[in-house]
Design a protein around this motif. Structure first.
Motif, PDB file in Angstrom:
ATOM      1  N   ALA A 147      23.439   2.505 -51.664  1.00  0.00           N
ATOM      2  CA  ALA A 147      23.310   1.059 -51.516  1.00  0.00           C
ATOM      3  C   ALA A 147      23.523   0.633 -50.067  1.00  0.00           C
ATOM      4  O   ALA A 147      22.848  -0.270 -49.567  1.00  0.00           O
ATOM      5  CB  ALA A 147      24.317   0.352 -52.425  1.00  0.00           C
ATOM      6  N   VAL A 148      24.469   1.284 -49.378  1.00  0.00           N
ATOM      7  CA  VAL A 148      24.689   0.998 -47.954  1.00  0.00           C
ATOM      8  C   VAL A 148      23.420   1.313 -47.164  1.00  0.00           C
ATOM      9  O   VAL A 148      22.972   0.525 -46.329  1.00  0.00           O
ATOM     10  CB  VAL A 148      25.880   1.834 -47.418  1.00  0.00           C
ATOM     11  N   TRP A 149      22.834   2.477 -47.449  1.00  0.00           N
ATOM     12  CA  TRP A 149      21.640   2.902 -46.718  1.00  0.00           C
ATOM     13  C   TRP A 149      20.436   2.001 -47.021  1.00  0.00           C
ATOM     14  O   TRP A 149      19.663   1.673 -46.124  1.00  0.00           O
ATOM     15  CB  TRP A 149      21.334   4.350 -47.089  1.00  0.00           C
ATOM     16  N   GLY A 150      20.283   1.626 -48.288  1.00  0.00           N
ATOM     17  CA  GLY A 150      19.133   0.825 -48.693  1.00  0.00           C
ATOM     18  C   GLY A 150      19.352  -0.662 -48.626  1.00  0.00           C
ATOM     19  O   GLY A 150      18.467  -1.439 -49.008  1.00  0.00           O
ATOM     20  N   GLU A 151      20.544  -1.105 -48.166  1.00  0.00           N
ATOM     21  CA  GLU A 151      20.880  -2.530 -48.058  1.00  0.00           C
ATOM     22  C   GLU A 151      20.669  -3.243 -49.391  1.00  0.00           C
ATOM     23  O   GLU A 151      19.999  -4.276 -49.479  1.00  0.00           O
ATOM     24  CB  GLU A 151      20.071  -3.175 -46.929  1.00  0.00           C
ATOM     25  N   GLY A 173      29.113  -0.477 -44.771  1.00  0.00           N
ATOM     26  CA  GLY A 173      29.417   0.848 -44.240  1.00  0.00           C
ATOM     27  C   GLY A 173      30.587   1.493 -44.952  1.00  0.00           C
ATOM     28  O   GLY A 173      31.395   0.814 -45.591  1.00  0.00           O
ATOM     29  N   LEU A 174      30.669   2.823 -44.850  1.00  0.00           N
ATOM     30  CA  LEU A 174      31.730   3.607 -45.476  1.00  0.00           C
ATOM     31  C   LEU A 174      32.585   4.262 -44.403  1.00  0.00           C
ATOM     32  O   LEU A 174      32.082   4.715 -43.373  1.00  0.00           O
ATOM     33  CB  LEU A 174      31.132   4.690 -46.379  1.00  0.00           C
ATOM     34  N   VAL A 175      33.892   4.323 -44.670  1.00  0.00           N
ATOM     35  CA  VAL A 175      34.841   4.947 -43.746  1.00  0.00           C
ATOM     36  C   VAL A 175      35.715   5.916 -44.535  1.00  0.00           C
ATOM     37  O   VAL A 175      36.212   5.576 -45.618  1.00  0.00           O
ATOM     38  CB  VAL A 175      35.733   3.883 -43.066  1.00  0.00           C
ATOM     39  N   LEU A 176      35.881   7.118 -44.011  1.00  0.00           N
ATOM     40  CA  LEU A 176      36.794   8.100 -44.594  1.00  0.00           C
ATOM     41  C   LEU A 176      38.063   8.129 -43.762  1.00  0.00           C
ATOM     42  O   LEU A 176      38.030   8.487 -42.591  1.00  0.00           O
ATOM     43  CB  LEU A 176      36.142   9.489 -44.611  1.00  0.00           C
ATOM     44  N   LYS A 177      39.186   7.739 -44.364  1.00  0.00           N
ATOM     45  CA  LYS A 177      40.471   7.701 -43.656  1.00  0.00           C
ATOM     46  C   LYS A 177      41.535   8.401 -44.489  1.00  0.00           C
ATOM     47  O   LYS A 177      41.788   8.005 -45.628  1.00  0.00           O
ATOM     48  CB  LYS A 177      40.902   6.254 -43.367  1.00  0.00           C
ATOM     49  N   ALA A 178      42.121   9.450 -43.924  1.00  0.00           N
ATOM     50  CA  ALA A 178      43.212  10.196 -44.558  1.00  0.00           C
ATOM     51  C   ALA A 178      42.854  10.629 -45.974  1.00  0.00           C
ATOM     52  O   ALA A 178      43.684  10.581 -46.883  1.00  0.00           O
ATOM     53  CB  ALA A 178      44.493   9.355 -44.559  1.00  0.00           C
ATOM     54  N   GLY A 179      41.593  11.034 -46.180  1.00  0.00           N
ATOM     55  CA  GLY A 179      41.170  11.544 -47.478  1.00  0.00           C
ATOM     56  C   GLY A 179      40.685  10.490 -48.447  1.00  0.00           C
ATOM     57  O   GLY A 179      40.219  10.816 -49.541  1.00  0.00           O
ATOM     58  N   VAL A 204      24.508  -1.361 -59.108  1.00  0.00           N
ATOM     59  CA  VAL A 204      23.611  -1.575 -57.973  1.00  0.00           C
ATOM     60  C   VAL A 204      22.551  -2.579 -58.400  1.00  0.00           C
ATOM     61  O   VAL A 204      21.802  -2.341 -59.352  1.00  0.00           O
ATOM     62  CB  VAL A 204      22.954  -0.261 -57.519  1.00  0.00           C
ATOM     63  N   LEU A 205      22.492  -3.714 -57.720  1.00  0.00           N
ATOM     64  CA  LEU A 205      21.568  -4.791 -58.089  1.00  0.00           C
ATOM     65  C   LEU A 205      20.205  -4.589 -57.438  1.00  0.00           C
ATOM     66  O   LEU A 205      20.060  -3.824 -56.478  1.00  0.00           O
ATOM     67  CB  LEU A 205      22.164  -6.139 -57.681  1.00  0.00           C
ATOM     68  N   ASP A 206      19.206  -5.292 -57.950  1.00  0.00           N
ATOM     69  CA  ASP A 206      17.860  -5.210 -57.388  1.00  0.00           C
ATOM     70  C   ASP A 206      17.717  -6.026 -56.109  1.00  0.00           C
ATOM     71  O   ASP A 206      16.726  -5.896 -55.389  1.00  0.00           O
ATOM     72  CB  ASP A 206      16.830  -5.705 -58.412  1.00  0.00           C
ATOM     73  N   GLN A 207      18.719  -6.862 -55.831  1.00  0.00           N
ATOM     74  CA  GLN A 207      18.641  -7.739 -54.663  1.00  0.00           C
ATOM     75  C   GLN A 207      18.950  -6.964 -53.385  1.00  0.00           C
ATOM     76  O   GLN A 207      19.876  -6.146 -53.336  1.00  0.00           O
ATOM     77  CB  GLN A 207      19.648  -8.881 -54.798  1.00  0.00           C
ATOM     78  N   HIS A 208      18.166  -7.250 -52.345  1.00  0.00           N
ATOM     79  CA  HIS A 208      18.440  -6.703 -51.024  1.00  0.00           C
ATOM     80  C   HIS A 208      19.136  -7.776 -50.189  1.00  0.00           C
ATOM     81  O   HIS A 208      19.040  -8.976 -50.473  1.00  0.00           O
ATOM     82  CB  HIS A 208      17.147  -6.262 -50.336  1.00  0.00           C
ATOM     83  N   PHE A 209      19.841  -7.348 -49.167  1.00  0.00           N
ATOM     84  CA  PHE A 209      20.494  -8.300 -48.266  1.00  0.00           C
ATOM     85  C   PHE A 209      20.096  -7.959 -46.838  1.00  0.00           C
ATOM     86  O   PHE A 209      19.616  -6.863 -46.549  1.00  0.00           O
ATOM     87  CB  PHE A 209      22.013  -8.269 -48.434  1.00  0.00           C
ATOM     88  N   VAL A 210      20.303  -8.919 -45.953  1.00  0.00           N
ATOM     89  CA  VAL A 210      19.997  -8.709 -44.528  1.00  0.00           C
ATOM     90  C   VAL A 210      21.290  -8.356 -43.813  1.00  0.00           C
ATOM     91  O   VAL A 210      22.232  -9.152 -43.793  1.00  0.00           O
ATOM     92  CB  VAL A 210      19.370  -9.968 -43.907  1.00  0.00           C
TER      93      VAL A 210
END
Length: 322
Positions: A147-151, A173-179, A204-210
């Motif tokens: 979903a992050v990649w496809g907005e 965006g995704l962040v990996l912190k301390a596992g 995951v919805l069908d709607q896209h965002f900007v």
């Protein structure tokens, strides 16, 4: 040095498109005058770079023109293999893709560099999970990453400190912190952070965002974590620590708010430690056992004495029964 800088300009324009002179100069850490000389040098060598004037102007390459220059230095090739972290990549569903990419990169390297590149993975390994704990569940991670990649907008049920809440969010965006994986997302116009293991349900919805053009994940995360730490650690405590207590403090990742004082006559040292609340401080400081003494504040000292008394009573009762 200049040849490397010219190559960097070329790659920046090829990958990012039009860039302003100040942006390019900042990226290269040179003056505007030096940048203009570098652009002139590129043009003189046959690279079709031109300038657009105006507020949205800048330098860019002729449409459709691309260089075939893709060479890596030995150090850059090694860094590519060091950056390919198998654990996080597998959690994101990219384990096979990462392995294939590394294989292609390895095949493209000169023969005498291939051994060095292979040596990186055999001599360096990253384990992001802390001691005595397991990684948080990542059941929703692949769907969130897609979903992050496809907005694509998400609907989540989230277990917050206020209870279960339902939100529609725009994942940025995704962040990996301390596992643990965290998701930066927009709720309306406000960016917020969600711990992925606290997501109870996800759709995951069908709607896209900007995606906001000015959003930078690394900058947001740095500012957000600093703000969180400043807000959560509002109080402080003064402790006396034995030499072993100081070592335990470092091992537990607890950092004094100020430099430690010189050791006292008995070898113990006074430090000031930032704390969130009295309750949380008691839980943290109990791990230090008899290697630490709370001096201030009085409320924390009293609570530590109460906790120590309950422990003594509990284990005294067990000993008596045994």
């Amino acid at each position: 040095m200049r040849a490397s800088r010219l190559l960097t300009i070329l790659m920046l324009l090829q990958t990012r498109g039009r860039m302003s002179a100040p942006a390019l100069a900042e990226e290269l850490e040179v003056s505007i005058r030096t940048l203009y000389r570098d652009i002139d040098q590129l043009s003189a060598s046959g690279v079709p770079v031109y300038a657009e004037r105006g507020r949205a102007g800048g330098f860019q390459l002729l449409d459709g023109w691309r260089t075939r220059l893709t060479g890596l230095t030995a150090a850059e090739a090694q860094a590519m293999f060091l950056a390919g972290l198998p654990g996080p990549a597998a959690q994101l569903g990219l384990g096979d893709a990462m392995a294939a990419a590394q294989l292609k990169l390895l095949a493209a390297l000169p023969a005498d560099w291939q051994a060095d590149a292979r040596r990186v993975s055999s001599r360096f390994h990253l384990d992001p999970v802390g001691w005595y704990r397991s990684a948080a569940p990542t059941d929703h991670l692949p769907a969130v990453a897609e979903a992050v990649w496809g907005e694509r907008r998400l609907r989540i049920r989230y277990d917050s400190w206020r209870g279960i809440v339902e939100r529609e969010i725009d994942p940025l965006g995704l962040v990996l912190k301390a596992g643990d994986w965290y998701l930066a997302a927009l709720v309306g116009k406000d960016p917020r952070t969600y711990r992925l293991s606290n997501v109870v349900e996800l759709t995951v919805l069908d709607q896209h965002f900007v995606r906001p053009a000015d959003f930078t994940l690394a900058q947001y995360w740095t500012a957000s974590t600093r703000r969180f730490e400043a807000e959560i650690q509002r109080d402080s405590a003064v402790l006396r620590l034995s030499p072993r207590g100081l070592m335990l403090l470092r091992n537990f990742g607890l950092t004094p708010a100020e430099p430690a004082s010189a050791p006292e006559a008995d070898g113990w040292t006074r430090i000031t430690l930032s704390i969130e609340t009295i309750d949380s401080a008691v839980q943290e400081l109990l791990r230090l056992g008899a290697e630490a003494e709370v001096v201030e504040p009085p409320a924390l000292r009293e609570r530590m004495a109460e906790a120590a008394g309950r422990l003594a009573a509990l284990y005294g009762t067990v000993s008596a029964q045994a």
